[in-house]
Write a protein that holds these residues in place. Structure first.
Motif, short mmCIF file in Angstrom:
data_model
loop_
_atom_site.label_atom_id
_atom_site.label_comp_id
_atom_site.label_asym_id
_atom_site.label_seq_id
_atom_site.Cartn_x
_atom_site.Cartn_y
_atom_site.Cartn_z
N LYS A 178 -17.29 -25.68 -78.45
CA LYS A 178 -18.10 -25.66 -79.67
C LYS A 178 -19.18 -26.75 -79.65
O LYS A 178 -20.22 -26.58 -80.28
N ASP A 179 -18.91 -27.82 -78.94
CA ASP A 179 -19.82 -28.96 -78.98
C ASP A 179 -20.59 -29.21 -77.69
O ASP A 179 -21.65 -29.83 -77.72
N TYR A 180 -20.07 -28.73 -76.56
CA TYR A 180 -20.68 -29.09 -75.28
C TYR A 180 -20.75 -27.89 -74.34
O TYR A 180 -20.02 -26.91 -74.47
N LYS A 181 -21.63 -28.04 -73.36
CA LYS A 181 -21.75 -27.03 -72.30
C LYS A 181 -21.94 -27.74 -70.97
O LYS A 181 -22.77 -28.64 -70.84
N LEU A 182 -21.18 -27.29 -69.96
CA LEU A 182 -21.28 -27.85 -68.61
C LEU A 182 -21.47 -26.68 -67.64
O LEU A 182 -20.68 -25.74 -67.62
N ILE A 183 -22.54 -26.75 -66.84
CA ILE A 183 -22.90 -25.67 -65.92
C ILE A 183 -22.95 -26.23 -64.49
O ILE A 183 -23.52 -27.30 -64.26
N PHE A 184 -22.40 -25.47 -63.54
CA PHE A 184 -22.47 -25.84 -62.13
C PHE A 184 -23.19 -24.74 -61.36
O PHE A 184 -22.72 -23.60 -61.30
N PHE B 207 -19.12 -13.58 -86.52
CA PHE B 207 -18.74 -14.59 -85.52
C PHE B 207 -20.00 -15.31 -85.04
O PHE B 207 -20.95 -14.68 -84.57
N ASP B 208 -19.98 -16.63 -85.12
CA ASP B 208 -21.10 -17.44 -84.65
C ASP B 208 -20.95 -17.88 -83.20
O ASP B 208 -21.91 -18.32 -82.58
N ASN B 209 -19.73 -17.77 -82.67
CA ASN B 209 -19.47 -18.22 -81.30
C ASN B 209 -18.80 -17.13 -80.48
O ASN B 209 -17.71 -17.32 -79.93
N CYS B 210 -19.46 -15.98 -80.39
CA CYS B 210 -18.99 -14.92 -79.51
C CYS B 210 -19.82 -14.98 -78.22
O CYS B 210 -21.06 -15.00 -78.28
N PHE B 211 -19.15 -14.99 -77.06
CA PHE B 211 -19.85 -15.19 -75.80
C PHE B 211 -19.45 -14.14 -74.76
O PHE B 211 -18.31 -13.66 -74.74
N VAL B 212 -20.40 -13.81 -73.92
CA VAL B 212 -20.16 -12.89 -72.81
C VAL B 212 -19.63 -13.68 -71.61
O VAL B 212 -19.93 -14.87 -71.48
N GLU C 158 -2.82 -21.16 -84.32
CA GLU C 158 -2.45 -22.34 -83.53
C GLU C 158 -2.57 -22.04 -82.05
O GLU C 158 -2.14 -20.98 -81.57
N GLY C 159 -3.21 -22.95 -81.32
CA GLY C 159 -3.36 -22.79 -79.88
C GLY C 159 -4.52 -21.91 -79.47
O GLY C 159 -4.65 -21.59 -78.28
N TRP C 160 -5.38 -21.52 -80.40
CA TRP C 160 -6.52 -20.66 -80.05
C TRP C 160 -7.46 -21.41 -79.10
O TRP C 160 -7.73 -22.60 -79.28
N PRO C 161 -8.00 -20.72 -78.07
CA PRO C 161 -8.89 -21.39 -77.11
C PRO C 161 -10.08 -22.07 -77.78
O PRO C 161 -10.72 -21.51 -78.67
N GLN C 162 -10.37 -23.27 -77.32
CA GLN C 162 -11.48 -24.05 -77.86
C GLN C 162 -12.69 -24.07 -76.93
O GLN C 162 -13.65 -24.81 -77.17
N THR D 6 -17.90 -13.58 -95.04
CA THR D 6 -17.17 -14.64 -94.34
C THR D 6 -17.75 -14.82 -92.94
O THR D 6 -18.31 -13.91 -92.35
N ARG D 7 -17.61 -16.03 -92.40
CA ARG D 7 -18.07 -16.36 -91.06
C ARG D 7 -17.02 -17.24 -90.40
O ARG D 7 -16.22 -17.88 -91.08
N THR D 8 -17.08 -17.30 -89.10
CA THR D 8 -16.19 -18.18 -88.36
C THR D 8 -16.91 -18.75 -87.15
O THR D 8 -17.78 -18.09 -86.57
N ASP D 9 -16.56 -19.99 -86.79
CA ASP D 9 -17.08 -20.58 -85.56
C ASP D 9 -16.04 -20.52 -84.44
O ASP D 9 -16.20 -21.16 -83.40
N ALA D 10 -14.98 -19.74 -84.64
CA ALA D 10 -13.98 -19.56 -83.59
C ALA D 10 -14.63 -18.98 -82.34
O ALA D 10 -15.48 -18.09 -82.43
N ILE D 11 -14.24 -19.47 -81.18
CA ILE D 11 -14.80 -18.99 -79.92
C ILE D 11 -14.04 -17.75 -79.47
O ILE D 11 -12.82 -17.76 -79.34
#
Length: 559
Positions: A461-467, A74-79, A432-436, A389-394
């Motif tokens: 996958k493309d952007y990050k917004l932090i407050f 997984f390339d997009n696994c986040f805490v 289908e409907g997996w969180p993006q 195999t790899r995936t960019d799924a979040i």
């Protein structure tokens, strides 16, 4: 003879009928896969070969890289929150912070909340936990445990075990390095304590490579003569950050975010090295150098040269601890192979969060920047996961428990907020409907001398917004507010500036340009804010219980 054959045929028909009429819950438990969940502490994606960082050329993890390539990466696994206790709570409960009640390092998980081992036991699994636990209460929902007290020690660690005395008074002393001892305990359990014919669920948690890094002596010379590639942002952070991380007119740069360099006056890596006589010898090539001489020497040199020296030592210590983890995982894999267990065992490897290795001149974690927020995560299971195999799924760490439960033949409990990614493991495709996008929240405002301001945000996958909202979760302006967090060691009344940060990860993957004020992204940011509001509501992560924070949000949402 004819009667005998008819009886044989009838018996066979009954067996086949029973086998094919069983639903999934009735399948004999011996057909279920074994599951081994391996987690290291602070093992960030930069510390692997497979994630292609600047350190990949050093080949820091040959065993783990091979394991990863035999399954799905997984390339997009986040805490959800890059700090030990909240991350581990999310993994055990499948829940977000305000649902589990674990916002910070003081949080704890009661036996009743230890949902993952309870669900696995209900599915017929023998359960075991070895190594770092850090969730304060007894892990009594596991059939077997041998865990470190709190963070534990690198050398000669003591372990808490089940026994005649009340928790936590039953202990076992060991001799050696923690990575070796934790694997010794795991192998002993596999060889001598698990039940034959019963599937097992084993959580193996290394202490390493958590700071302060202490490697086994056999690795003292590893990378000794190697120059460790350095991040450009260690010296030039360009337009990363905001007034929330720097202060107005850079007034807080000497206080916020523990550093590799001398930048942070409260907590920096040179402070750790000055206390180490071995480092004195390495730097000055003298046996009798004193601390004040080293300080004098470093201040006589250019700051960037000194920062480089400190960085090299910092990374070598880190990678030596990683090397110990990698070698010990090989011991486990060799055992599974020798015992014929590899084919029917799901092997998961991850870290409990990411870690800053000098990027933006930061050490430690806590930040929503990718080096801190991203988790390594890969899974091998020859029966249903294709190799290479790899995936960019979040995915995020609340998804781990639901996935493991479904891989074991169960269903995700309704009380869990995470989603199973079993389908992704088995097909490589997002359903289908997996969180993006995923949600992040760091609560411990200006804590532990690392002094990271509290913040939340959204990562797609493309952007990050932090407050950055600049306040502690207890209303410290309210004299009646209950507050007792002395172990954090900071002045929590300190408020920091409120600010937004936005990063275009396609153009700026290293997050060097805060483009929040760029009009080109006005619509993108507006859409992210709408999604962020919905996500906070859906996940029970609003600030309805913290009106002093909600007031700041309301005042600055449209800044």
């Amino acid at each position: 003879m004819i009667l005998h054959k008819k009886l044989q045929f009838s018996f066979l028909a009954v067996v086949l009928f029973l086998f094919y009429s069983c639903d999934e819950k009735e399948i004999p438990v011996k057909t279920k896969p074994n599951i081994i969940y391996i987690m290291s502490d602070d093992h960030t994606t930069q510390g692997f070969g497979i994630y292609g960082s600047r350190l990949a050329s050093l080949n820091p993890t040959p065993t783990l890289d091979k394991l990863a390539k035999e399954g799905l990466i997984f390339d997009n696994c986040f805490v959800n929150n890059a700090i030990c206790v909240p991350s581990r709570a999310a993994i055990i409960t499948g829940q977000r912070a305000q649902t589990s009640g674990v916002l910070d390092l003081e949080g704890h998980i009661s036996p009743e909340q230890q949902y993952l081992p309870k669900e696995m036991k209900a599915l017929g699994y023998q359960t075991a936990l070895v190594g770092k636990w850090h969730l304060h209460n007894e892990p009594s929902s596991f059939d077997y445990y041998q865990v470190l007290p709190g963070q534990g020690k690198y050398y000669d660690p003591i372990f808490r075990v089940r026994g005649d005395k009340p928790w936590p008074n039953n202990t076992v002393k060991t001799k050696g390095h923690s990575s070796d001892k934790i694997m010794d305990i795991t192998l002993d359990w596999l060889k001598n304590k698990r039940e034959d014919g019963k599937p097992f669920f084993l959580m193996h948690h290394f202490k390493a490579p958590h700071d302060d890094f202490e490697n086994a002596p056999r690795y003292d010379s590893y990378l000794a003569d190697t120059f460790i590639p350095e991040p450009e942002s260690l010296y030039d952070n360009k337009n990363n950050g905001s007034i929330a991380t720097k202060g107005i007119n850079d007034s807080l740069t000497r206080l916020i975010g523990s550093s590799v360099s001398h930048r942070n006056l409260v907590r920096n890596q040179p402070m750790n090295l000055y206390r180490d006589s071995i480092v004195y010898k390495n730097y000055r090539n003298a046996e009798d150098v004193k601390a004040n001489e080293l300080v004098k020497w470093t201040h006589d040199e250019k700051e960037d040269k000194h920062t480089s020296i400190v960085y090299q030592e910092y990374l070598k210590r880190y990678l030596r601890c990683v090397k110990g983890v990698d070698d010990n995982v090989k011991r486990l894999l060799d055992y599974l192979e020798a015992e014929g267990l590899m084919e029917n065992t799901i092997i998961v490897y991850t870290g409990d969060q990411g870690f800053m290795l000098g990027e933006h001149d930061y050490i430690d974690k806590r930040w929503m920047y990718d080096e801190s927020m991203r988790m390594p995560f890969f899974v091998k299971y020859p029966k249903s996961i294709k190799p290479n195999t790899r995936t960019d799924a979040i995915i995020n760490n609340t998804d781990f428990a639901p996935t493991l439960i479904e891989m074991a033949g169960g269903k995700t409990p309704e009380y869990m907020q995470g989603k199973s990614f079993k389908h992704i493991l088995e097909t490589g495709e997002e359903p289908e409907g997996w969180p993006q996008a995923t949600y992040y929240r760091y609560w411990m405002h200006m804590a532990h001398r690392h002094a990271n301001p509290a913040h939340f945000g959204i990562r797609s996958k493309d952007y990050k917004l932090i407050f950055y909202y600049g306040k502690y979760w207890v209303d410290t302006d309210n004299p009646e507010a209950e507050y007792n967090k002395e172990s954090w060691g900071n002045d929590f009344s300190r408020h920091t500036p409120v600010a937004w940060e936005f990063y275009d990860l396609k153009k700026d993957p290293k997050e060097m340009n805060n483009a929040y004020s760029n009009p080109e992204y006005k619509k993108v940011i507006a859409n992210l804010k709408e999604e962020l509001i919905k996500m906070r509501q859906d996940l029970n992560e609003t600030d309805a219980n913290y009106p002093h924070i909600q007031k700041v949000i309301n005042e600055h949402w449209n800044d």
